[in-house]
Design a protein around this motif. Structure first.
Motif, mmCIF file in Angstrom:
data_model
loop_
_atom_site.group_PDB
_atom_site.id
_atom_site.type_symbol
_atom_site.label_atom_id
_atom_site.label_comp_id
_atom_site.label_asym_id
_atom_site.label_seq_id
_atom_site.Cartn_x
_atom_site.Cartn_y
_atom_site.Cartn_z
ATOM 1 N N TYR A 92 0.851 -1.079 -0.088
ATOM 2 C CA TYR A 92 0.044 0.069 0.084
ATOM 3 C C TYR A 92 0.996 1.225 -0.002
ATOM 4 C CZ TYR A 92 -4.212 -2.766 1.000
ATOM 5 O OH TYR A 92 -5.321 -3.683 1.052
ATOM 6 N N ASN A 93 0.321 2.349 -0.507
ATOM 7 C CA ASN A 93 0.953 3.669 -0.466
ATOM 8 C C ASN A 93 0.170 4.615 0.428
ATOM 9 O OD1 ASN A 93 3.416 3.333 -2.124
ATOM 10 N ND2 ASN A 93 1.745 3.023 -3.968
ATOM 11 N N ILE A 94 0.754 5.535 1.104
ATOM 12 C CA ILE A 94 0.260 6.517 1.859
ATOM 13 C C ILE A 94 -0.006 7.835 1.067
ATOM 14 C CG2 ILE A 94 0.710 8.183 4.140
ATOM 15 C CD1 ILE A 94 0.201 5.055 4.911
ATOM 16 N N GLN A 117 -11.360 7.386 -3.073
ATOM 17 C CA GLN A 117 -11.342 6.027 -3.233
ATOM 18 C C GLN A 117 -10.244 5.158 -2.423
ATOM 19 O OE1 GLN A 117 -14.272 4.276 -4.296
ATOM 20 N NE2 GLN A 117 -14.827 6.586 -4.206
ATOM 21 N N VAL A 118 -9.695 5.805 -1.325
ATOM 22 C CA VAL A 118 -8.766 5.199 -0.598
ATOM 23 C C VAL A 118 -9.052 4.008 0.089
ATOM 24 C CG1 VAL A 118 -7.313 7.143 -0.049
ATOM 25 C CG2 VAL A 118 -9.058 6.349 1.495
ATOM 26 N N ASP A 119 -8.497 2.740 0.383
ATOM 27 C CA ASP A 119 -9.001 1.526 0.722
ATOM 28 C C ASP A 119 -9.204 1.609 2.258
ATOM 29 O OD1 ASP A 119 -8.939 0.381 -1.753
ATOM 30 O OD2 ASP A 119 -6.846 -0.037 -1.423
ATOM 31 N N GLY A 120 -8.448 2.439 3.002
ATOM 32 C CA GLY A 120 -8.813 2.650 4.460
ATOM 33 C C GLY A 120 -8.071 3.997 4.681
ATOM 34 N N PRO A 142 -12.836 1.595 6.248
ATOM 35 C CA PRO A 142 -12.215 0.998 7.394
ATOM 36 C C PRO A 142 -11.221 2.014 7.964
ATOM 37 C CG PRO A 142 -11.878 -0.832 5.769
ATOM 38 C CD PRO A 142 -12.560 0.532 5.074
ATOM 39 N N VAL A 143 -11.155 2.521 9.344
ATOM 40 C CA VAL A 143 -10.674 3.495 9.908
ATOM 41 C C VAL A 143 -9.952 2.909 11.237
ATOM 42 C CG1 VAL A 143 -10.830 5.525 11.046
ATOM 43 C CG2 VAL A 143 -11.986 5.358 8.811
ATOM 44 N N VAL A 144 -8.652 3.534 11.320
ATOM 45 C CA VAL A 144 -8.019 3.259 12.738
ATOM 46 C C VAL A 144 -7.413 4.599 13.238
ATOM 47 C CG1 VAL A 144 -6.182 2.091 13.824
ATOM 48 C CG2 VAL A 144 -7.314 0.903 12.237
ATOM 49 N N LEU A 304 -5.449 -1.614 10.365
ATOM 50 C CA LEU A 304 -6.044 -1.249 9.279
ATOM 51 C C LEU A 304 -5.937 -2.326 8.087
ATOM 52 C CD1 LEU A 304 -7.718 1.018 8.182
ATOM 53 C CD2 LEU A 304 -5.655 2.083 7.252
ATOM 54 N N TRP A 305 -4.829 -2.807 7.919
ATOM 55 C CA TRP A 305 -4.558 -3.915 6.770
ATOM 56 C C TRP A 305 -5.650 -4.931 7.192
ATOM 57 C CZ3 TRP A 305 -2.998 -8.898 7.059
ATOM 58 C CH2 TRP A 305 -2.649 -9.637 5.717
ATOM 59 N N ASP A 306 -5.535 -5.548 8.314
ATOM 60 C CA ASP A 306 -6.604 -6.585 8.380
ATOM 61 C C ASP A 306 -8.131 -6.302 8.252
ATOM 62 O OD1 ASP A 306 -7.088 -9.346 9.685
ATOM 63 O OD2 ASP A 306 -8.131 -8.266 11.376
ATOM 64 N N LYS A 307 -8.420 -4.915 8.716
ATOM 65 C CA LYS A 307 -9.893 -4.791 8.209
ATOM 66 C C LYS A 307 -10.054 -4.557 6.914
ATOM 67 C CE LYS A 307 -10.689 -1.647 12.407
ATOM 68 N NZ LYS A 307 -12.087 -2.094 12.773
ATOM 69 N N ILE A 308 -8.999 -4.244 5.939
ATOM 70 C CA ILE A 308 -9.077 -3.826 4.488
ATOM 71 C C ILE A 308 -9.215 -5.524 3.775
ATOM 72 C CG2 ILE A 308 -8.032 -3.055 2.174
ATOM 73 C CD1 ILE A 308 -6.834 -0.847 3.931
ATOM 74 N N GLU A 309 -8.075 -6.169 4.353
ATOM 75 C CA GLU A 309 -7.820 -7.479 3.560
ATOM 76 C C GLU A 309 -8.900 -8.463 3.922
ATOM 77 O OE1 GLU A 309 -5.722 -8.075 0.881
ATOM 78 O OE2 GLU A 309 -5.126 -6.085 1.021
ATOM 79 N N ASN A 310 -9.092 -8.539 5.122
ATOM 80 C CA ASN A 310 -10.046 -9.605 5.735
ATOM 81 C C ASN A 310 -11.545 -9.281 6.324
ATOM 82 O OD1 ASN A 310 -7.744 -11.270 5.526
ATOM 83 N ND2 ASN A 310 -6.884 -10.414 7.604
ATOM 84 N N GLY A 311 -11.704 -7.934 5.944
ATOM 85 C CA GLY A 311 -13.107 -7.439 6.307
ATOM 86 C C GLY A 311 -13.238 -7.682 7.845
ATOM 87 N N THR A 312 -12.467 -7.616 8.615
ATOM 88 C CA THR A 312 -12.518 -7.813 10.122
ATOM 89 C C THR A 312 -13.459 -6.803 10.658
ATOM 90 O OG1 THR A 312 -10.268 -8.845 10.117
ATOM 91 C CG2 THR A 312 -11.458 -7.922 12.365
ATOM 92 N N GLN A 313 -14.642 -7.232 11.376
ATOM 93 C CA GLN A 313 -15.504 -6.171 11.779
ATOM 94 C C GLN A 313 -15.179 -5.921 13.289
ATOM 95 O OE1 GLN A 313 -18.034 -4.935 10.057
ATOM 96 N NE2 GLN A 313 -16.831 -5.955 8.367
#
Length: 334
Positions: A92-94, A117-120, A142-144, A304-313
């Motif tokens: 990912y890039n910031i 359209q950022v992923d998180g 997804p937000v942290v 945040l990566w876990d939320k984006i990639e795995n859809g963790t709730q």
């Protein structure tokens, strides 16, 4: 001016469009010699991938937004550096955005990132009102949150135990014999309220009088700390130590004290908070409470990566432990 396309590269390499595409995607369907020739030609011609088109196909931009109140704050810039390093390791890039002290600007940059359209999004909030101010937007991606304790809000965050940090600083000064300790800093954000609470708890435990010198500035900076210290030192100095709410404030105090001939630590001991990189410089050598910035940023990106990639709730509240860094701005007194 003309953008170089895959068709231009294919024509120059005398191969098909599909061959160039496979070479750049790392496909095993073409040989290594052809791949290397095409990649070298892309570099020579100045070809860059069309990430907008790619994101439309993937329905993913591989971008993470990072919102900070002030990028010229050393603590924030160090967090951004570690976050970017970790994000790149995950592909990912910031996109870094400066929100400033204005809630309207903070909301505007969050809306901008959603429009891109950022992923998180990672957010270092600038006010206790930030969560409610942008809640309608943070529910869409997804937000942290990072570096601010949101207490019981149902949103993931990574922060340091600010109360324990100032408690450690006050306790250390007490162990050196100091009984008149001044707390110098902001009370505006939850972070700074918690830091003031740690100082207060230590004073209560050790029977010390609470003494506060509160800032009227919305943000901590070396210049603001300097201006506050000039005002403070215009009054009688009837304390032996200062616990500053940030390293930036503490460096401002050092600057003012140097100009006014006030010896630190000879006349006053001083402790900061954050352990930004400049505090270890020989002419500064500041005793401070360290926030584990690398760990904070890494854990926030991983979360945040876990939320984006795995859809963790759901959400996670991660509170990390601060440590006291002993340097040269404190001395033992009788």
């Amino acid at each position: 001016m003309k953008n170089i396309t895959l068709k231009d590269v294919a024509k120059a390499a005398n191969v098909s469009y599909a061959t160039v595409s496979r070479a750049l995607s790392g496909s095993s369907q073409i040989g290594s010699e052809t791949r290397e020739r095409i990649i070298k030609l892309c570099d020579e011609m100045g070809y860059t991938a069309n990430y907008v088109a790619r994101s439309m196909v993937k329905k993913k931009t591989d971008l993470i937004g990072f919102v900070v109140p002030s990028i010229d704050n050393q603590f924030m810039s160090e967090l951004a550096y570690y976050a970017e390093t970790c994000a790149r390791a995950h592909g990912y890039n910031i996109m870094l955005c400066n929100s400033g002290p204005d809630l309207k600007q903070e909301k505007a940059v969050v809306k901008l990132l959603l429009g891109r359209q950022v992923d998180g999004i990672l957010i270092c909030p600038q006010s206790p009102k930030t969560f409610e101010n942008i809640q309608a937007y943070t529910e869409q991606v997804p937000v942290v949150f990072l570096s601010e304790n949101l207490r019981d809000h149902p949103q993931s965050y990574v922060a340091v135990d600010n109360t324990k940090g100032t408690y450690l600083g006050t306790e250390y000064l007490y162990s050196l014999g100091h009984r008149d300790i001044l707390y110098f800093g902001q009370r505006r954000s939850t972070t700074h309220q918690l830091r003031a609470d740690g100082y207060r708890k230590a004073c209560q435990k050790y029977g010390l009088q609470e003494r506060f010198f509160n800032s009227t500035y919305p943000q901590s900076s070396i210049e603001n700390g300097y201006q506050m210290a000039i005002e403070l030192f215009s009054q009688p100095i009837d304390y032996t130590a200062i616990l500053a709410s940030t390293d930036s404030n503490a460096i401002g105090i050092l600057q003012a004290a140097d100009e006014l001939g006030i010896d630190i630590p000879g006349r006053l001991s001083l402790i900061g908070f954050d352990n930004i990189w400049s505090t270890s410089l020989p002419r500064i050598d500041l005793t401070t409470v360290e926030q584990p910035k690398h760990l904070m940023a890494t854990q926030a990106v991983e979360m945040l990566w876990d939320k984006i990639e795995n859809g963790t709730q759901g959400y996670v509240h991660q509170i990390l432990t601060p440590t006291l860094i002993q340097r040269g701005t404190c001395r033992k007194i009788d």
